[in-house]
Design an enzyme around this catalytic site. Structure first.
Site, PDB file in Angstrom:
ATOM      1  N   CYS A 151       0.826  -1.214   0.000  1.00 45.73           N
ATOM      2  CA  CYS A 151       0.000   0.000   0.000  1.00 45.73           C
ATOM      3  C   CYS A 151       0.863   1.268   0.000  1.00 45.73           C
ATOM      4  CB  CYS A 151      -1.017  -0.026   1.144  1.00 45.73           C
ATOM      5  SG  CYS A 151      -2.377   1.141   0.837  1.00 45.73           S
ATOM      6  N   HIS A 174      -3.907  -4.897   0.476  1.00 43.44           N
ATOM      7  CA  HIS A 174      -3.425  -5.239   1.818  1.00 43.44           C
ATOM      8  C   HIS A 174      -3.514  -6.744   2.051  1.00 43.44           C
ATOM      9  CE1 HIS A 174      -2.629  -1.419   3.907  1.00 43.44           C
ATOM     10  NE2 HIS A 174      -3.566  -0.904   3.133  1.00 43.44           N
ATOM     11  N   GLU A 215      -2.050  -8.570   4.164  1.00 44.28           N
ATOM     12  CA  GLU A 215      -2.045  -8.951   5.593  1.00 44.28           C
ATOM     13  C   GLU A 215      -3.454  -8.974   6.173  1.00 44.28           C
ATOM     14  OE1 GLU A 215      -1.438  -6.013   4.490  1.00 44.28           O
ATOM     15  OE2 GLU A 215      -2.346  -4.554   5.866  1.00 44.28           O
TER      16      GLU A 215
END
Ligand code: MN
Length: 253
Positions: free
Chosen positions: A121, A224, A226
């Protein structure tokens, strides 16, 4: 087996002050990044923004790069547009000059040592700027063919489609072709910096991933992984790739 140590960059924010108390500045990093590195079998080393500038910050980054085996650039605020030769757009978000300088120095130090880099990001944006590229400071939702890149719901769920180019690191790690990813960004790369290639785009042309042209272990993603990793094996595979590449460096010593 030697454990790999992966540097994880950290942002700063102000805690809301209780009445009558001073407002504390804290270093902050969402736990999801460290959880995925640990789950993939490596040890995260949190790196806050440093106050040094110029040669001193480059020296600090080189010294730290000697002690780590990989680098994860995390999400956060906007990159200072002065770093790519622009004045601030009316919709610019919070910028942190110390974080910009620290991350740019770390990127150069990691590349000098051939360390693997995963940039997420804000990370893909600071990577592009570090290599001399620029950013679209605010995605115009009125432009022809625009889709939404700022999902209203939780970013744990996929939101829009990306197309991953064949014969790229990203295709080997996540699989080529269509994937659905989350999206919580208002900026994007305005083109890949010298030395990078685009490895995925959204259907409106927005760059969603880049990687090193020379096959060096550098991958940047605009989404993202994660946040999606608990439910998405392709997103987990990105962290497994970073840890695998870092282990090779850890074993070499
Ligand atoms: Mn997006």
């Amino acid at each position: 087996m030697t454990s790999a140590h992966i540097g994880v960059t950290v942002g700063r924010r102000l805690l809301a002050a209780e009445s009558g108390q001073r407002q504390d500045a804290v270093f902050a990093c969402p736990v999801d990044y460290c959880r995925e590195i640990e789950r993939a079998g490596a040890i995260p080393l949190l790196i806050p923004p440093w106050p040094q500038t110029g040669a001193l910050i480059a020296e600090a980054a080189r010294a730290l790069a000697e002690r780590m085996n990989g680098l994860l650039l995390t999400g956060g605020g906007d990159v200072d547009p002065v770093l790519f030769g622009e004045e601030p757009h009316p919709r610019i978000g919070v910028i942190d000059a110390q974080r910009d300088a620290t991350e740019i120095a770390l990127i150069h130090a990691a590349m000098e040592r051939g360390l693997p880099v995963l940039a997420i990001c804000r990370g893909i944006q600071v990577l592009n700027v570090a290599l001399g590229g620029g950013l679209i400071q605010h995605l115009d939702s009125a432009r022809q063919g625009a889709i939404c890149h700022n999902q209203p719901g939780p970013a744990t769920a996929p939101f829009h489609t990306i197309q991953i180019e064949p014969d790229t690191i990203l295709a080997r790690v996540m699989g080529e072709g269509e994937h659905r990813v989350n999206s919580t960004h208002h900026q994007a790369l305005d083109g890949p910096a010298a030395g990078l290639i685009v490895s995925a785009r959204a259907c409106d042309g927005v760059i969603e991933a880049v990687e090193s042209l020379e096959g060096a272990p550098i991958v940047g993603v605009q989404f993202h992984p994660e946040r999606m990793a608990p439910d998405d094996s392709a997103c987990r595979a990105l962290f497994e790739w970073l840890v695998r590449e870092s282990r090779i460096r850890a074993t070499r010593g």
